[in-house]
Design a protein around this motif. Structure first.
Motif, PDB file in Angstrom:
ATOM      1  N   GLY A 120      27.699  31.180  37.555  1.00 33.27           N
ATOM      2  CA  GLY A 120      28.128  30.610  38.843  1.00 33.27           C
ATOM      3  C   GLY A 120      29.649  30.562  38.933  1.00 33.27           C
ATOM      4  N   SER A 121      30.295  30.203  37.804  1.00 36.45           N
ATOM      5  CA  SER A 121      31.766  30.167  37.779  1.00 36.45           C
ATOM      6  C   SER A 121      32.348  31.563  37.932  1.00 36.45           C
ATOM      7  N   ILE A 122      31.712  32.548  37.290  1.00 37.50           N
ATOM      8  CA  ILE A 122      32.184  33.937  37.427  1.00 37.50           C
ATOM      9  C   ILE A 122      32.039  34.383  38.886  1.00 37.50           C
ATOM     10  N   ALA A 123      30.911  34.002  39.509  1.00 37.19           N
ATOM     11  CA  ALA A 123      30.681  34.371  40.916  1.00 37.19           C
ATOM     12  C   ALA A 123      31.736  33.730  41.812  1.00 37.19           C
ATOM     13  N   PHE A 124      32.027  32.452  41.552  1.00 35.69           N
ATOM     14  CA  PHE A 124      33.036  31.750  42.341  1.00 35.69           C
ATOM     15  C   PHE A 124      34.371  32.485  42.242  1.00 35.69           C
ATOM     16  N   LEU A 125      34.819  32.751  41.005  1.00 33.31           N
ATOM     17  CA  LEU A 125      36.122  33.398  40.805  1.00 33.31           C
ATOM     18  C   LEU A 125      36.155  34.823  41.347  1.00 33.31           C
ATOM     19  N   ALA A 126      35.117  35.613  41.055  1.00 33.58           N
ATOM     20  CA  ALA A 126      35.103  37.022  41.483  1.00 33.58           C
ATOM     21  C   ALA A 126      35.191  37.114  42.998  1.00 33.58           C
ATOM     22  N   ASN A 127      34.487  36.217  43.677  1.00 30.05           N
ATOM     23  CA  ASN A 127      34.492  36.265  45.146  1.00 30.05           C
ATOM     24  C   ASN A 127      35.754  35.649  45.751  1.00 30.05           C
ATOM     25  N   VAL A 128      36.353  34.676  45.051  1.00 31.13           N
ATOM     26  CA  VAL A 128      37.678  34.182  45.459  1.00 31.13           C
ATOM     27  C   VAL A 128      38.685  35.317  45.323  1.00 31.13           C
ATOM     28  N   PHE A 129      38.633  36.031  44.191  1.00 28.72           N
ATOM     29  CA  PHE A 129      39.545  37.171  43.986  1.00 28.72           C
ATOM     30  C   PHE A 129      39.362  38.219  45.071  1.00 28.72           C
ATOM     31  N   ARG A 130      38.104  38.448  45.449  1.00 26.21           N
ATOM     32  CA  ARG A 130      37.851  39.456  46.482  1.00 26.21           C
ATOM     33  C   ARG A 130      38.544  39.055  47.790  1.00 26.21           C
TER      34      ARG A 130
ATOM     35  N   PHE B  60      36.674  32.893  32.342  1.00 24.94           N
ATOM     36  CA  PHE B  60      35.933  33.944  33.066  1.00 24.94           C
ATOM     37  C   PHE B  60      36.804  34.817  33.961  1.00 24.94           C
ATOM     38  N   GLY B  61      38.096  34.542  33.982  1.00 30.93           N
ATOM     39  CA  GLY B  61      38.981  35.224  34.931  1.00 30.93           C
ATOM     40  C   GLY B  61      38.934  36.738  34.829  1.00 30.93           C
ATOM     41  N   LEU B  62      38.955  37.250  33.601  1.00 24.51           N
ATOM     42  CA  LEU B  62      39.001  38.708  33.417  1.00 24.51           C
ATOM     43  C   LEU B  62      37.708  39.366  33.911  1.00 24.51           C
ATOM     44  N   ASN B  63      36.560  38.796  33.514  1.00 28.62           N
ATOM     45  CA  ASN B  63      35.268  39.322  33.991  1.00 28.62           C
ATOM     46  C   ASN B  63      35.221  39.343  35.516  1.00 28.62           C
ATOM     47  N   ALA B  64      35.656  38.226  36.107  1.00 34.85           N
ATOM     48  CA  ALA B  64      35.615  38.099  37.565  1.00 34.85           C
ATOM     49  C   ALA B  64      36.517  39.134  38.233  1.00 34.85           C
ATOM     50  N   LEU B  65      37.698  39.327  37.654  1.00 44.13           N
ATOM     51  CA  LEU B  65      38.654  40.283  38.221  1.00 44.13           C
ATOM     52  C   LEU B  65      38.117  41.714  38.145  1.00 44.13           C
ATOM     53  N   VAL B  66      37.453  42.044  37.024  1.00 42.06           N
ATOM     54  CA  VAL B  66      36.880  43.394  36.867  1.00 42.06           C
ATOM     55  C   VAL B  66      35.803  43.614  37.936  1.00 42.06           C
ATOM     56  N   ILE B  67      34.912  42.633  38.118  1.00 40.22           N
ATOM     57  CA  ILE B  67      33.825  42.787  39.113  1.00 40.22           C
ATOM     58  C   ILE B  67      34.402  42.910  40.520  1.00 40.22           C
ATOM     59  N   SER B  68      35.355  42.033  40.863  1.00 33.43           N
ATOM     60  CA  SER B  68      35.875  42.095  42.244  1.00 33.43           C
ATOM     61  C   SER B  68      36.651  43.391  42.482  1.00 33.43           C
ATOM     62  N   SER B  69      37.416  43.837  41.489  1.00 31.62           N
ATOM     63  CA  SER B  69      38.198  45.071  41.675  1.00 31.62           C
ATOM     64  C   SER B  69      37.294  46.279  41.855  1.00 31.62           C
ATOM     65  N   PHE B  70      36.268  46.392  41.017  1.00 38.54           N
ATOM     66  CA  PHE B  70      35.347  47.530  41.141  1.00 38.54           C
ATOM     67  C   PHE B  70      34.557  47.476  42.456  1.00 38.54           C
ATOM     68  N   SER B  71      34.141  46.268  42.847  1.00 40.65           N
ATOM     69  CA  SER B  71      33.394  46.124  44.109  1.00 40.65           C
ATOM     70  C   SER B  71      34.229  46.587  45.292  1.00 40.65           C
ATOM     71  N   ILE B  72      35.491  46.151  45.302  1.00 43.58           N
ATOM     72  CA  ILE B  72      36.389  46.535  46.404  1.00 43.58           C
ATOM     73  C   ILE B  72      36.645  48.041  46.372  1.00 43.58           C
ATOM     74  N   LEU B  73      36.972  48.546  45.183  1.00 41.20           N
ATOM     75  CA  LEU B  73      37.323  49.965  45.054  1.00 41.20           C
ATOM     76  C   LEU B  73      36.188  50.877  45.522  1.00 41.20           C
ATOM     77  N   PHE B  74      34.978  50.611  45.035  1.00 37.70           N
ATOM     78  CA  PHE B  74      33.865  51.509  45.379  1.00 37.70           C
ATOM     79  C   PHE B  74      33.398  51.337  46.821  1.00 37.70           C
ATOM     80  N   SER B  75      33.517  50.122  47.357  1.00 42.42           N
ATOM     81  CA  SER B  75      33.136  49.983  48.775  1.00 42.42           C
ATOM     82  C   SER B  75      34.131  50.727  49.658  1.00 42.42           C
ATOM     83  N   ILE B  76      35.412  50.724  49.271  1.00 46.26           N
ATOM     84  CA  ILE B  76      36.417  51.487  50.033  1.00 46.26           C
ATOM     85  C   ILE B  76      36.102  52.983  49.952  1.00 46.26           C
ATOM     86  N   ILE B  77      35.781  53.463  48.745  1.00 46.91           N
ATOM     87  CA  ILE B  77      35.485  54.893  48.556  1.00 46.91           C
ATOM     88  C   ILE B  77      34.285  55.309  49.415  1.00 46.91           C
TER      89      ILE B  77
END
Lengths: 197, 91
Positions: A120-130, B60-77
């Motif tokens: 849940g924390s990873i989801a929160f951060l990943a989507n905040v980053f997005r 969890f910052g690094l994991n989250a950043l990897v997921i968001s970056s890949f999600s954005i990149l591939f949706s743009i592509i």
């Protein structure tokens, strides 16, 4: 303006995190965000109503733009799947996190309830980053690639938070598509996230 | 979600039917800039008020950043390819 937008967002995060703001402002942040959004939606709507050419062009030449949300869903899930190769998470967990489409509050709640607080924390951060990356990327993509592609990073937030930014940098036609895009993706978050858990 | 649609629709109706008044555009642009900055600041407050934010980022910052970056990149592509295909098709 892009610089200012990023600075204000980071200022909000830091001042709240380090307790600099008065408590009542922090408590009221949700309501203030909501009312600012209503005002922005009125203004964006007014601009759309004023620019009839944009609406006509969208309905006649650019009808395909309404398929953009489906491209965003497919691309996001491909990205979530590929991301799992680089991190210590299963493909399903990574897909569930990416399927939040930037809606950090809802996706984090669903994942915490259905799976674990850590995910849940990873989801929160990943989507905040997005969402934060979108604020930065929308103006750049609108200028260099095109108006409809600039909608994509915003995900589910293109019907609210990032809509005024899209309208400002990508124009009225993109704003109409962005609202539909955000609406569809927001509706899909509670449907797609649980599929992967 | 429905509330957002209602406010947007009211704005559209105003845009279509309101007469042209001098100075409205300037006021509207100033109002829009102020509201965007206000929205983003308080959205930031909403994120930053989480007392565990620092530890979440550390863990969890690094994991989250990897997921968001890949999600954005591939949706743009994907959408970039899609838009190009449609543009070519409609020519």
């Amino acid at each position: 303006m892009i610089f200012l937008m990023v600075i204000f967002t980071l200022l909000g995060i830091f001042t709240a995190q380090f307790g600099v703001l008065p408590d009542n402002l922090v408590e009221q942040s949700g309501s203030i965000t909501e009312y600012s959004l209503y005002l922005l939606l009125l203004i964006v709507g007014y601009d759309i109503g004023r620019d009839k050419d944009a609406v006509i062009r969208l309905i006649t030449k650019d009808k395909f733009a309404f398929l953009v949300p489906f491209g965003t869903v497919i691309g996001t899930l491909i990205g979530g799947l590929i991301a799992s190769l680089f991190i210590n998470l299963s493909a399903n967990d990574s897909l569930a996190v990416s399927a939040g489409f930037g809606w950090y509050s809802l996706s984090a709640v669903i994942i915490t309830k259905m799976k674990s607080a850590d995910l849940g924390s990873i989801a929160f951060l990943a989507n905040v980053f997005r969402e934060l990356l979108s604020i930065l990327l929308i103006p750049i993509i609108a200028k260099r690639v095109g108006p409809y592609v600039s909608i994509v990073p915003g995900g589910a937030t293109t019907m609210d938070t990032t809509l005024p930014i899209i309208e400002k940098y990508a124009g009225e036609s993109a704003a109409i598509v962005a609202f539909a895009h955000g609406f569809i993706l927001s509706a899909l978050v509670p449907v797609i996230v649980p599929i992967f858990l | 979600m429905v509330k957002y649609l209602i406010f947007l629709s009211i704005g559209i109706l105003f845009g279509i039917f309101a007469p042209e008044i001098n100075g409205v555009k300037k006021i509207k642009n100033i109002l829009m800039s102020i509201s965007v900055l206000c929205l983003l600041f308080f959205m930031g407050v909403g994120i930053g008020k989480d007392p565990d934010l620092k530890s979440k980022i550390a863990n969890f910052g690094l994991n989250a950043l990897v997921i968001s970056s890949f999600s954005i990149l591939f949706s743009i592509i994907v959408v970039f390819i899609m838009v190009r295909a449609f543009r070519r098709h409609s020519k």
